[in-house]
Design a protein around this motif. Structure first.
Motif: not given
Length: 656
Positions: A136-146, A154-170
């Motif tokens: 439910q959260i776009p990748r860019l937002l979580v990356q800024r949080f991180y 941390d490489t493990e956290i950065e690999s998890i970031l790839q699981k986030f959707p780039e955008t959220i469908e309106p």
């Protein structure tokens, strides 16, 4: 989720890798009113326009630089706390992200009495897995949080970031109006439910728990679902508006660039024809996009505003918190007997909470110690105290609070004075909370649960908050208040304080169920008898704004003061007659208050020394002789009218 302190290497990484544009974008995503408060905390810089991008970025970088380079420990700690407050406020400005973070439990990293482990524990990394599962959260937002948070790279956290959707469908605009629906009615129903729970305890000790649980689950589930839809849809609308504006800007820039290039070319029929085509294309873009933008703005204006949405969310969270506390802590569910399976009794534990009602009065942010003192004086005068008495008491209360002490009031108007003090400096989103002590409380587990529940919830407000412990002497303090004693002791000894955003007031009662004032209570702070104060029977209350202090500002004042405190005069000069002056905790309590009172001995005697002597059951004639000799330096009379009232009453009683 609870947040950890920033390690030095993370601050250095942010300074080295983040550009001005990224700093500006991060800070610009914070909502308006909180952003204005944060700007006041930033270090001042010269040569930049107020609130400009360049100026804000320089202030943020200077703030981070202080945490790395500052040789003064208080300044480095203050700067680190300020930046963490900025990051947390940014989180609060992202409703969807905040909602999922609140559901994540990392309490195992914050064991009581122990320092939390450094960042990037399994629970820290698990937070990102928890967010990724929602989708439910776009990748860019979580990356800024991180990247702007306390987490190390941390490489493990950065690999998890790839699981986030780039955008959220309106979702459709119609969903917003449908989701709002009868939400105000549901909130009104919750108000009734909370009032019913608070009154039920006084009416009966039996109630069918099944209907209570079903009603709560139904209402909470429906309101949570609708608020979630509203939050997501509003974020989608704002994102769509940003994208449209950005596209329009890009088109204008490209068109302008082409025109500039064409103007440099010699005029010929082909170029002229090309210009005409470009002009036609530009006009078509305007014809197509402008109506779409106008329609979008019209739809947005008819949808729920951000302020209205935040207001609903605030009401809902406050009511939800109230319901949960009243049901889970106030009531104990027990089965009756094996013969009556399926029947339940709700037994009142005796402990219960209440909140000061929210007022429509403006709230003033207090930025200096002088403003805070003036605010306390005004509220005490509104409470009915004469001006001189209000000034004396305000100085004494503020001295006790700055010392980290528990401020206790006794007498007929104890609750009124405690309420006035708390509203003067801790108003805001989280109302001052009353914790009512019952008669015969024999163990401290429930008191501990109540206290920590309030402390955790209050931290979300970001401001200084107040807890008022009503009726401390209805039960034996040593049997239930171990947690309170531990918290205040840590403060007095200058140790880590997990509740630094909380100030504590207390009241004593009189009557058949009241216990004598315990010696342990005198170790934790002053006791002010409201019956001895000067009250004005003809005073007319005037409209006085409520006050609030940011948690960061309060912590800075305490840190700054503790660094400079000096105990120049030994306590035994004033208490050499009494054996109890050898108690180290009580001694520390009085020494700190003595410092903040600018060594006003009559104030020290009224709030700290005489109440301890009374608790020790010292003969009143001895107390009077001691006051004349040690406090008033051998003078023939006692000049403090409050002490005179106290002595006059008790000396006449002794003679009888």
């Amino acid at each position: 989720m609870r947040y950890k302190d920033y390690p030095k290497e993370k601050v250095t990484w942010i300074l080295q890798h983040k550009t001005d544009d990224e700093f500006w974008q991060f800070f610009n995503e914070i909502a308006g009113p909180p952003k204005k408060k944060l700007i006041k905390l930033l270090p001042k810089v010269d040569g930049f326009r107020a609130n400009s991008m360049e100026g804000i970025c320089r202030q943020l970088k200077n703030l981070l630089q202080y945490t790395v380079d500052s040789k003064e420990l208080p300044r480095a700690q203050y700067s680190r706390t300020c930046f963490q407050e900025i990051w947390k406020t940014w989180i609060y400005s992202q409703p969807t992200l905040q909602q999922f973070l609140e559901k994540y439990d990392n309490e195992a990293d914050f064991l009581e009495g122990q320092e939390p482990p450094p960042p990037n524990t399994l629970l820290d990394i698990g937070c990102f897995n928890h967010l990724a599962e929602t989708q439910q959260i776009p990748r860019l937002l979580v990356q800024r949080f991180y990247e702007f948070g306390y987490f190390k790279q941390d490489t493990e956290i950065e690999s998890i970031l790839q699981k986030f959707p780039e955008t959220i469908e309106p979702s459709s605009l119609a969903v917003m109006g449908l989701a709002l629906g009868d939400l105000p009615k549901l909130l009104q129903e919750l108000h009734k439910r909370v009032s019913y729970l608070e009154n039920r305890m006084h009416l009966t000790n039996q109630f069918p728990i099944e209907s209570l649980a079903k009603m709560r689950e139904l209402i909470m589930g429906e309101v949570s679902k609708r608020l979630f839809i509203l939050e997501n849809h509003y974020e989608t609308l704002l994102t769509t508006a940003t994208v449209l504006s950005s596209k329009m800007k890009e088109i204008s820039q490209i068109t302008l660039l082409i025109k500039q290039q064409l103007d440099t070319v010699n005029q010929d029929p082909k170029i002229t024809l090309l210009k005409q085509h470009i002009k036609q294309m530009e006009q078509r873009l305007i014809d197509d996009l402008l109506p779409a933008m106008m329609l979008f703005q019209q739809q947005l204006s008819h949808s729920v505003s951000k302020a209205e949405l935040n207001d609903f969310i605030q009401q809902f969270n406050q009511l939800k918190s109230n319901v949960e506390v009243q049901e889970e802590l106030l009531l104990e569910v027990k089965s009756t007997s094996a013969d009556n399976k399926g029947e339940y009794l709700v037994l009142s534990s005796g402990l219960y909470l209440s909140y000061l009602p929210t007022q429509e009065t403006p709230i003033k942010e207090l930025l200096t110690i002088e403003e805070t003192l003036y605010q306390l004086i005004n509220h005490l005068k509104n409470c009915g105290l004469k001006s001189d008495s209000a000034q004396e008491l305000a100085k004494e209360v503020l001295a006790g609070l700055r010392s980290g002490e528990l401020i206790v009031f006794s007498g007929a108007l104890a609750v009124n004075v405690a309420t006035a003090c708390s509203q003067a400096i801790t108003a805001g989103k989280f109302s001052p909370t009353f914790l009512h002590i019952p008669t015969g409380l024999l163990h401290g587990q429930q008191f501990h649960d109540y206290l920590w529940d309030i402390i955790k919830k209050a931290k979300l407000s970001g401001n200084l908050c107040a807890i008022i412990l009503e009726g401390l002497n209805r039960s034996a303090l040593e049997s239930y208040a171990q947690t309170l004693h531990h918290l205040i002791s840590q403060r007095l000894l200058g140790q880590s304080d997990p509740a630094s955003h909380i100030i504590f007031f207390g009241t004593l009662i009189t009557g058949a169920t009241a216990l004598p004032t315990p010696l342990e209570l005198c170790e934790l702070g002053p006791i002010f008898d409201t019956n001895l104060l000067e009250w004005d029977n003809q005073s007319q209350p005037i409209a006085t704004p409520l006050g609030c202090i940011s948690g960061v500002q309060w912590q800075f004042w305490l840190t700054q003061a503790h660094e400079n405190i000096e105990i120049t005069e030994p306590l035994h000069l004033y208490c050499q007659h009494w054996e109890f002056c050898h108690n180290p905790l009580w001694q520390r309590c009085v020494q700190k208050a003595h410092y903040y009172l600018d060594r006003q001995l009559s104030s020290l005697a009224f709030g700290w020394l005489v109440p301890r002597a009374i608790a020790e059951k010292i003969v009143w004639r001895e107390i009077k002789e001691w006051l004349l000799e040690s406090i008033f330096s051998g003078e023939q009379e006692i000049k403090d009218t409050r002490l005179l009232k106290l002595l006059d009453h008790h000396l006449r009683t002794e003679i009888k």
